[in-house]
Design a protein around this motif. Structure first.
Motif, mmCIF file in Angstrom:
data_model
loop_
_atom_site.group_PDB
_atom_site.id
_atom_site.type_symbol
_atom_site.label_atom_id
_atom_site.label_comp_id
_atom_site.label_asym_id
_atom_site.label_seq_id
_atom_site.Cartn_x
_atom_site.Cartn_y
_atom_site.Cartn_z
ATOM 1 N N SER A 1 0.800 -1.229 0.000
ATOM 2 C CA SER A 1 0.000 0.000 0.000
ATOM 3 C C SER A 1 0.833 1.281 0.000
ATOM 4 O O SER A 1 0.355 2.328 -0.414
ATOM 5 N N ILE A 2 2.068 1.225 0.457
ATOM 6 C CA ILE A 2 2.913 2.435 0.506
ATOM 7 C C ILE A 2 3.629 2.579 -0.832
ATOM 8 O O ILE A 2 4.238 1.623 -1.322
ATOM 9 N N PRO A 3 3.572 3.766 -1.430
ATOM 10 C CA PRO A 3 4.242 3.971 -2.723
ATOM 11 C C PRO A 3 5.740 3.645 -2.651
ATOM 12 O O PRO A 3 6.417 3.998 -1.684
ATOM 13 N N TRP B 1 1.827 10.797 3.653
ATOM 14 C CA TRP B 1 1.114 9.584 3.238
ATOM 15 C C TRP B 1 0.382 8.968 4.441
ATOM 16 O O TRP B 1 -0.772 8.560 4.320
ATOM 17 N N LEU C 1 -2.723 11.042 5.206
ATOM 18 C CA LEU C 1 -3.797 10.993 4.210
ATOM 19 C C LEU C 1 -4.292 9.585 3.907
ATOM 20 O O LEU C 1 -5.486 9.382 3.674
ATOM 21 N N ARG C 2 -3.404 8.621 3.879
ATOM 22 C CA ARG C 2 -3.767 7.282 3.410
ATOM 23 C C ARG C 2 -3.539 6.172 4.423
ATOM 24 O O ARG C 2 -4.084 5.084 4.276
ATOM 25 N N GLY C 3 -2.699 6.425 5.422
ATOM 26 C CA GLY C 3 -2.321 5.380 6.362
ATOM 27 C C GLY C 3 -3.490 4.812 7.134
ATOM 28 O O GLY C 3 -4.333 5.549 7.636
ATOM 29 N N LYS D 1 -6.078 3.270 6.177
ATOM 30 C CA LYS D 1 -7.361 3.160 5.471
ATOM 31 C C LYS D 1 -7.394 1.854 4.692
ATOM 32 O O LYS D 1 -6.391 1.423 4.127
ATOM 33 N N PRO E 1 -8.157 -0.427 1.552
ATOM 34 C CA PRO E 1 -8.224 -0.130 0.120
ATOM 35 C C PRO E 1 -9.664 -0.246 -0.376
ATOM 36 O O PRO E 1 -10.440 -1.058 0.108
ATOM 37 N N LYS E 2 -9.992 0.615 -1.334
ATOM 38 C CA LYS E 2 -11.341 0.591 -1.926
ATOM 39 C C LYS E 2 -11.472 -0.615 -2.826
ATOM 40 O O LYS E 2 -10.578 -0.932 -3.610
#
Length: 179
Positions: A113-115, A167, A170-172, A174, A176-177
């Motif tokens: 999940s992490i870029p 990151w 904002l995204r940690g 969560k 995934p959709k």
């Protein structure tokens, strides 16, 4: 070992400062203790000492000023020692922080999940912290090389840490959709 011009310049400035302060302190001590104190204080005779101080108030004030100068210079010397110790301890701490970032970067690299760009920047930042601060700690005479290392690793350090922090905000954490 090679000694840089900048290091010699800093050593020269330090030597001039220390020498000047030592001479001032020695003169202040000679004046305060050797001259004034010896003139005013009569060992075992408090009454005469008290009368001497009252009759030579300006001289007594000058003695106190001499002791204050000595105290300030000693505090200044201790402060420089503490600052040098702080710099050393800070560098050691940043070496450990680099090791921490190495682990975080590796875990981030293994994550789906992490870029990957953030992971790579974290790994580069970790190498930067470790190399720069090992150099500062054990090879401080190569300050020119250390300055170049700081420039080379500045972008990965800043971008990796801030990028990962942003990151995480904002995204940690969560989920995934799902499609």
């Amino acid at each position: 070992m090679a000694t840089s011009v900048r290091e010699l310049s800093n050593e020269r400035k330090s030597a001039l400062t220390a020498g000047t302060l030592l001479i001032i302190m020695a003169l202040a001590a000679f004046f305060s203790y050797g001259f004034v104190h010896g003139s005013l204080v009569m060992e075992g005779d408090a009454s005469t000492t008290f009368n001497n101080i009252l009759s030579s108030n300006g001289l007594f004030d000058a003695e106190i000023l001499g002791w204050i100068i000595i105290l300030i210079e000693q505090i200044q010397s201790l402060m420089m020692l503490f600052l040098e110790a702080f710099e050393f301890i800070w560098s050691i701490g940043l070496i450990f922080f680099g090791g921490h970032l190495l682990i975080v970067g590796y875990v981030a690299l293994k994550s789906d999940s992490i870029p990957k760009v953030i992971s790579i920047l974290l790994l580069l930042a970790s190498i930067g912290y470790i190399v720069i601060h090992l150099s500062k700690t054990f090879l401080s005479q190569y300050d020119g090389v250390i300055a170049i290392l700081n420039l080379v690793f500045a972008i990965p350090m800043i971008a990796g840490e801030l990028g990962f922090g942003i990151w995480l905000l904002l995204r940690g954490g969560k989920l995934p959709k799902r499609a």
